[in-house]
Design a protein around this motif. Structure first.
Motif, PDB file in Angstrom:
ATOM      1  N   ARG A   1       0.873  -1.385  -0.076  1.00  0.00           N
ATOM      2  CA  ARG A   1       0.172   0.039  -0.146  1.00  0.00           C
ATOM      3  C   ARG A   1       0.858   1.323  -0.032  1.00  0.00           C
ATOM      4  O   ARG A   1       0.318   2.468  -0.097  1.00  0.00           O
ATOM      5  CB  ARG A   1      -1.025  -0.095   1.130  1.00  0.00           C
ATOM      6  N   ARG A   2       2.166   1.334   0.048  1.00  0.00           N
ATOM      7  CA  ARG A   2       3.113   2.201   0.165  1.00  0.00           C
ATOM      8  C   ARG A   2       2.923   3.108  -1.022  1.00  0.00           C
ATOM      9  O   ARG A   2       2.987   2.663  -2.187  1.00  0.00           O
ATOM     10  CB  ARG A   2       4.358   2.008   0.196  1.00  0.00           C
ATOM     11  N   LEU A   3       2.607   4.442  -0.889  1.00  0.00           N
ATOM     12  CA  LEU A   3       2.602   5.486  -2.031  1.00  0.00           C
ATOM     13  C   LEU A   3       3.941   5.706  -2.805  1.00  0.00           C
ATOM     14  O   LEU A   3       4.877   5.675  -1.878  1.00  0.00           O
ATOM     15  CB  LEU A   3       1.769   6.613  -1.775  1.00  0.00           C
TER      16      LEU A   3
ATOM     17  N   ASP B   1       5.484   8.443  -0.948  1.00  0.00           N
ATOM     18  CA  ASP B   1       6.283   8.002   0.305  1.00  0.00           C
ATOM     19  C   ASP B   1       7.676   7.218   0.013  1.00  0.00           C
ATOM     20  O   ASP B   1       8.678   6.978   0.944  1.00  0.00           O
ATOM     21  CB  ASP B   1       5.207   7.111   1.315  1.00  0.00           C
TER      22      ASP B   1
ATOM     23  N   ARG C   1      10.422   9.403  -0.945  1.00  0.00           N
ATOM     24  CA  ARG C   1      10.810  10.184   0.072  1.00  0.00           C
ATOM     25  C   ARG C   1      11.412   9.283   1.230  1.00  0.00           C
ATOM     26  O   ARG C   1      12.696   9.628   1.726  1.00  0.00           O
ATOM     27  CB  ARG C   1       9.599  10.989   0.577  1.00  0.00           C
ATOM     28  N   HIS C   2      10.673   8.353   1.562  1.00  0.00           N
ATOM     29  CA  HIS C   2      11.302   7.702   3.105  1.00  0.00           C
ATOM     30  C   HIS C   2      11.950   6.627   2.787  1.00  0.00           C
ATOM     31  O   HIS C   2      12.912   6.113   3.522  1.00  0.00           O
ATOM     32  CB  HIS C   2       9.862   7.515   3.825  1.00  0.00           C
TER      33      HIS C   2
ATOM     34  N   GLY D   1      14.954   7.899   0.107  1.00  0.00           N
ATOM     35  CA  GLY D   1      15.568   9.132   0.644  1.00  0.00           C
ATOM     36  C   GLY D   1      15.693  10.270  -0.294  1.00  0.00           C
ATOM     37  O   GLY D   1      16.507  11.398   0.026  1.00  0.00           O
TER      38      GLY D   1
ATOM     39  N   THR E   1      14.241  13.309  -0.917  1.00  0.00           N
ATOM     40  CA  THR E   1      12.871  14.083  -0.326  1.00  0.00           C
ATOM     41  C   THR E   1      12.534  15.329  -1.272  1.00  0.00           C
ATOM     42  O   THR E   1      11.944  16.364  -0.578  1.00  0.00           O
ATOM     43  CB  THR E   1      13.559  14.523   1.193  1.00  0.00           C
ATOM     44  N   GLY E   2      13.207  15.117  -2.351  1.00  0.00           N
ATOM     45  CA  GLY E   2      12.936  16.549  -3.223  1.00  0.00           C
ATOM     46  C   GLY E   2      11.406  16.458  -3.584  1.00  0.00           C
ATOM     47  O   GLY E   2      10.858  17.526  -4.057  1.00  0.00           O
TER      48      GLY E   2
ATOM     49  N   HIS F   1       7.853  16.656  -3.162  1.00  0.00           N
ATOM     50  CA  HIS F   1       6.942  16.842  -2.218  1.00  0.00           C
ATOM     51  C   HIS F   1       5.575  16.586  -1.945  1.00  0.00           C
ATOM     52  O   HIS F   1       4.905  16.307  -3.181  1.00  0.00           O
ATOM     53  CB  HIS F   1       6.958  18.557  -1.791  1.00  0.00           C
TER      54      HIS F   1
ATOM     55  N   GLU G   1      15.452  15.569  -8.338  1.00  0.00           N
ATOM     56  CA  GLU G   1      17.078  15.296  -7.839  1.00  0.00           C
ATOM     57  C   GLU G   1      17.489  15.040  -9.333  1.00  0.00           C
ATOM     58  O   GLU G   1      18.994  14.919  -9.436  1.00  0.00           O
ATOM     59  CB  GLU G   1      17.258  14.325  -6.895  1.00  0.00           C
TER      60      GLU G   1
END
Lengths: 806, 171
Positions: B26-28, B31, B34-35, B38, B40-41, B43, B82
């Protein structure tokens, strides 16, 4: 001289990281942190009868659940009333987690902490909270009628009665040749930054210290609030505002419940904890602004000059009053605008409703104030058959009248004394920029295309840069690097650039050598915050003073070395040199080294300052009253606010089939005194105008009678895309402030202030019907046009013979 | 463990680099980028596909990474902000013309929406024939699906023209 960058459109330094994805926003911090999620009230007004967490307990990854019962000491007390005021006689604030009663949809009831956000939300949805629903109060009129009370012990729903007057208004009205009265409304919108709020907390159990990152506009005060509420010593708490993805006011409020609960959990669990607000949470549990009912009575003479003004405002402040009555005070005191109002009385009743709290959103009460005053001017012009610009012109304060005392008390507790301005100059520039006199030609051209066209204008005066103070620290390192810090935070305004420009100019160093840090309590612990268009005025001047202090010290040290008088020295491009004598110089970085007498040489540069290198043994190495290091800390604390001003005009074209309202021209004349960076100021104007147009035509908080926010998403809340924002023509005027060393006035909020007033005026001019409620949608305009009871303007009656309106 | 917690290993090329991540189904995508990776650019501004801040390219086309699951990009290619700049082979980077234009034209303030705009506009400009004059309609189309709360869009539109001119001059 290449280092005089003050006033230049220097490209922004912060962009280098932001355009490559290397910004560091709140949710970019702490990848291994536990995640918090909240169970929030689905009811606008209810008693909590039970909280059953049983179902959540077997969710794998659940770490902790907190309810009000788990809050102790100061955390169990109500949240602070941040800005007390003697007339805020019935202040109420919520608790970090609801204590038995909820007063708006979205109020936090339970906090869940889990290994990630998905799991925290899984657990949260398994928690069953039972409620006993209570009657709901929505909207300013329901609050006035007070059939029900938001807080039992405040039966009339009135939190504050604020009253200011500059004379005896009733006899002045009675003696006026003419009077008119009207009632109008303005709706709620919200700051709605692209990045919601967020908090990350890390507890160092060995050091017993706490570091908190918060997407805030006030890191020093968040720090103080956390220390007070969690009963920690201040020096054990540090708060950092990282890159902040917009604020527009909502992030000045603090401490938000999450700013206390997340650190509390981090300490209790001994692990990093993070909460990052989602968009729905932002809609229902942050803050809104703008709803007011305004009853206006004005007296005026045959020429349209105002003789007396009496205004009664009912201001909806939502469920609680953590930010006091700052917003309605600003409405009350900024309402008089650029005009001479011989006698003025304003009464504000600030009322509770079962909706999200109301705290400053860019403009903070000023758009409402401008709406009241400018629509009054329109009504006077209409009644007397005068040009709306002429009526305004006749009432303007003249340049010779400064400083001009409005005899009111502003939001900072200081007198409303306008420091400088040229309001006739603004009006002249505006008329030229928008080609005011061409409107009848434009109207006829539009009519030929089957469109209704109208024009409107609005002027404002904005109190900016209120105190109490900001500070700045400037330090030159032996490397030549210049470190600058202020405690005030940034939220996208380009402070790293503007403040660097100020230091480069004041100190005479290349801007590339200057590094600016904002909003980090480790670097500068004393600050107030970023709000009320105050960053450039307050921190800008404080930093300038700090840079001047460094300059003075640098010249003193260099004068010693060069054996000249400090008055003969100048600093340019980081070189201290004798004026007019090229070659007789010393680099500023060397002065920095020499400013700190050393025993130990840790690098080549440091050798110059060690004890066997320096030879004057007649004085102590650090003279009495002096301090080591080429640095200076200074503060700027103004006697009162400085008043910026401006004038906007809008031309609208309305389709008589769809009643779509198209802003075909938008003109801005802007005066914020001396400008540090015109590119940045123009960007602030653009962004403000977009929010002004949004508030006039698109954005509103659509609460139903049960207090449910029906449009709590970007699908339903009509935040403008590029297609909704008109092109903007800008002209500038610069009337420096005599109050501060740099002569600057604030610029952050100005763009938003006159939008609603100017566009309401333009629509009224186009359709010939009274526009007395904003924002207005095509559907509402259609209904207004169909309704036989809609009041026609006098201008329409005069014009109707021409056939402009069927 | 519920079925949404079942994990899958996803192999995806991100900014030209093969990456692997084991994520719950289910992870978008937003996410995961970003997570888990890594990056994180990218948003997240609304998590319902309206604001466009999370826009990335999947196989060259702009998508809202908050409306896509990470498992859906298995075997595909993703470009994030990035990855817009390219290496200059001397340890530095050459910015994409759109990135340069954003700085030059002051097309960003808080910068939170910026990655989504950069990605969308870069894709739009790269797909067109840059020898043909850019029209206002094309500009409106390229910027019209993303929300920005700071700039009022005027300078973003200016930046699109600026970048197009740079790309045209570069041939």
């Amino acid at each position: 001289m290449t280092t005089k960058l003050f006033g230049e459109p220097v490209r922004r330094r912060e962009d280098a990281r932001l355009i490559v994805g290397k910004g560091r926003y709140l949710d970019d911090i702490g990848h291994s942190a536990l995640a918090a999620a909240f169970v929030r009230s689905p009811h606008a007004h209810a008693r909590i009868t039970d909280i059953d967490v049983e179902g959540a307990l077997d969710v794998e990854g659940l770490v902790a659940i907190y309810t009000y019962e788990d809050l102790h000491g100061a955390m169990a007390e109500p949240l602070p009333v941040l800005i007390p005021h003697p007339q805020l006689t019935a202040a109420r604030t919520g608790h970090p987690l609801a204590n038995g009663e909820v007063n708006h949809v979205g109020e936090a009831v339970v906090m869940v902490v889990a290994t990630d956000r998905y799991i925290a939300e899984d657990a949260a949805e398994r928690i069953v909270v039972s409620y006993e629903e209570l009657p709901v109060v929505v909207g300013v009129d329901a609050a006035r009628e007070a059939a029900h009370a938001v807080h039992d012990e405040i039966p009339d729903n009135v939190g504050a009665r604020h009253h200011q007057e500059t004379g005896d208004v009733e006899p002045a009205l009675a003696a006026s040749p003419h009077t008119l009265s009207f009632t109008q409304y303005i709706e709620r919108s919200a700051s709605m930054p692209m990045e919601g709020k967020g908090v990350h907390a890390r507890w160092d159990a060995d050091d017993r210290s706490l570091r908190v990152y918060s997407s805030t506009q006030a890191s020093t005060s968040v720090r103080a609030a956390i220390a007070a509420k969690l009963e920690l010593s201040l020096e054990k708490v540090e708060v950092v505002a990282p890159d902040v993805g917009g604020g527009f006011g909502v992030k000045i409020v603090h401490p938000w419940p999450e700013e206390l609960l997340v650190p509390m959990a981090a300490i209790a669990l001994g692990q990093e904890v993070k909460w990052s607000e989602d968009r729905r949470e932002h809609f229902i549990s942050s803050a809104h602004e703008r709803q007011q009912r305004q009853d206006v009575t004005v007296g005026y003479d045959d020429d349209g000059r105002i003789t007396a003004l009496d205004v009664h405002v009912w201001h909806d402040h939502g469920a609680y009053t953590p930010y006091g009555i700052i917003v309605p005070i600003i409405t009350a005191t900024q309402l008089v605008g650029p005009y001479v109002i011989p006698v003025y009385r304003v009464i504000v009743e600030s009322v509770y409703t079962n909706t999200v709290i109301v705290t400053p959103y860019r403009g903070a009460g000023r758009p409402q104030a401008c709406y009241a005053m400018e629509r009054t001017m329109d009504r006077i012009a209409d009644a007397l058959d005068l040009d709306r610009a002429v009526v305004r012109e006749r009432n303007l304060i003249q340049p010779s009248q400064f400083p001009y005392d409005q005899h009111l008390t502003f939001q900072d507790g200081r007198p409303v004394i306008y420091d400088s301005g040229d309001y006739p100059g603004l009006l002249d520039k505006l008329r030229a920029l928008v080609d005011w006199s061409s409107v009848e030609d434009l109207r006829a051209q539009a009519a030929a295309r089957g469109k209704l066209l109208g024009i409107g204008m609005a002027l404002y005066v904005e109190g900016t840069g209120p105190g109490p103070y900001e500070g700045g620290h400037v330090q030159v390192l032996g490397s030549g690097k210049v470190l600058v810090a202020t405690g005030l935070t940034s939220q996208g305004q380009g402070h790293e650039t503007s403040f660097a420009q100020i230091v480069a100019s004041e100190l005479g160093v290349p801007i590339e050598d200057v590094e600016v840090t904002t909003g980090d309590t480790r670097r500068f612990p004393y600050a107030v915050g970023t709000f009320a268009s105050r960053a450039a005025v307050m921190s800008g001047n404080a930093i300038a003073l700090a840079a001047r202090g460094v300059r003075e010290k640098a010249l003193r040290i260099a004068a010693d070395v060069l054996e000249v008088d400090p008055g003969d020295l100048e600093i340019d491009e980081g070189l201290v040199q004798v004026k007019g004598v090229p070659g007789t110089s010393i680099p500023l970085r060397t002065v920095a080294v020499l400013s700190n007498p050393l025993r130990y040489a840790f690098d080549e540069a440091a050798k110059q300052a060690t004890q066997f290198t320096t030879h004057d043994d007649t004085r102590p190495p650090v003279a009495e009253g002096d301090a080591p290091g080429l640095e200076h800390r200074d503060y700027y604390s103004p006697i009162r606010s400085t008043f910026a001003s401006g004038a906007h005009a809008a031309v609208v074209e309305i389709d008589t089939q769809t009643w779509e309202i198209d802003v075909v021209k938008y003109a801005v004349v802007h005066d914020c005194g001396n400008v540090v960076n015109p590119m940045i100021v123009e960007g602030q104007v653009h962004g403000g105008v977009a929010q002004g147009v949004a508030g006039a035509l698109y954005e509103r908080m659509a609460y139903d009678k049960d207090g449910q926010l029906q449009n709590a998403s970007f699908m339903d809340f009509l935040m403008p895309y590029a297609s909704e924002v008109p092109d903007i023509d800008i002209d500038h005027q610069q009337t420096p402030s005599p109050l501060n060393p740099l002569g600057i006035k604030g610029a952050g909020e100005a763009g938003v202030i006159p939008g609603t007033a100017a566009i309401a005026s333009a629509i009224e001019d186009a359709v010939g019907r009274r526009i007395a409620a904003m924002p207005i949608s095509p559907t509402e305009l259609y209904d207004l046009m169909r309704n036989d009871d809609t009041e026609l303007t006098e201008a329409h009656r005069r014009r109707s013979g021409t056939g402009a309106m069927a | 463990m519920t079925n949404v917690d079942i994990e899958r290993t996803v192999t995806v090329t991100v900014n030209g680099v093969p990456r692997e991540a084991t994520v719950p189904v289910r992870r978008l995508l937003s996410d995961a980028l970003r997570h888990d990776l890594g990056l994180t650019g990218t948003h997240v501004g609304c998590e319902h596909g309206v604001c466009g801040a999370c826009t990335v390219l999947v196989d060259g086309d702009p998508v809202r990474s908050c409306l896509m699951l990470a498992v859906q990009v298995d075997g595909r290619s993703v470009t994030t902000v990035e990855g817009l700049a390219r290496d200059d082979n001397r340890g530095g980077q050459v910015l994409h013309p759109v990135q340069e234009a954003f700085r030059e034209c002051h097309a960003l303030q808080c910068g939170f929406c910026t990655p989504g705009f950069l990605i969308t506009i870069a894709a739009g400009l790269e797909k067109r024939d840059n020898t043909v004059e850019l029209t206002e309609e094309e500009v409106d189309d390229m910027v019209g699906g993303n929300l920005c709360r700071c700039t009022g869009y005027a300078n973003i539109k200016k930046a699109v023209h600026h970048a197009a001119a740079t790309m045209r001059d570069a041939g």
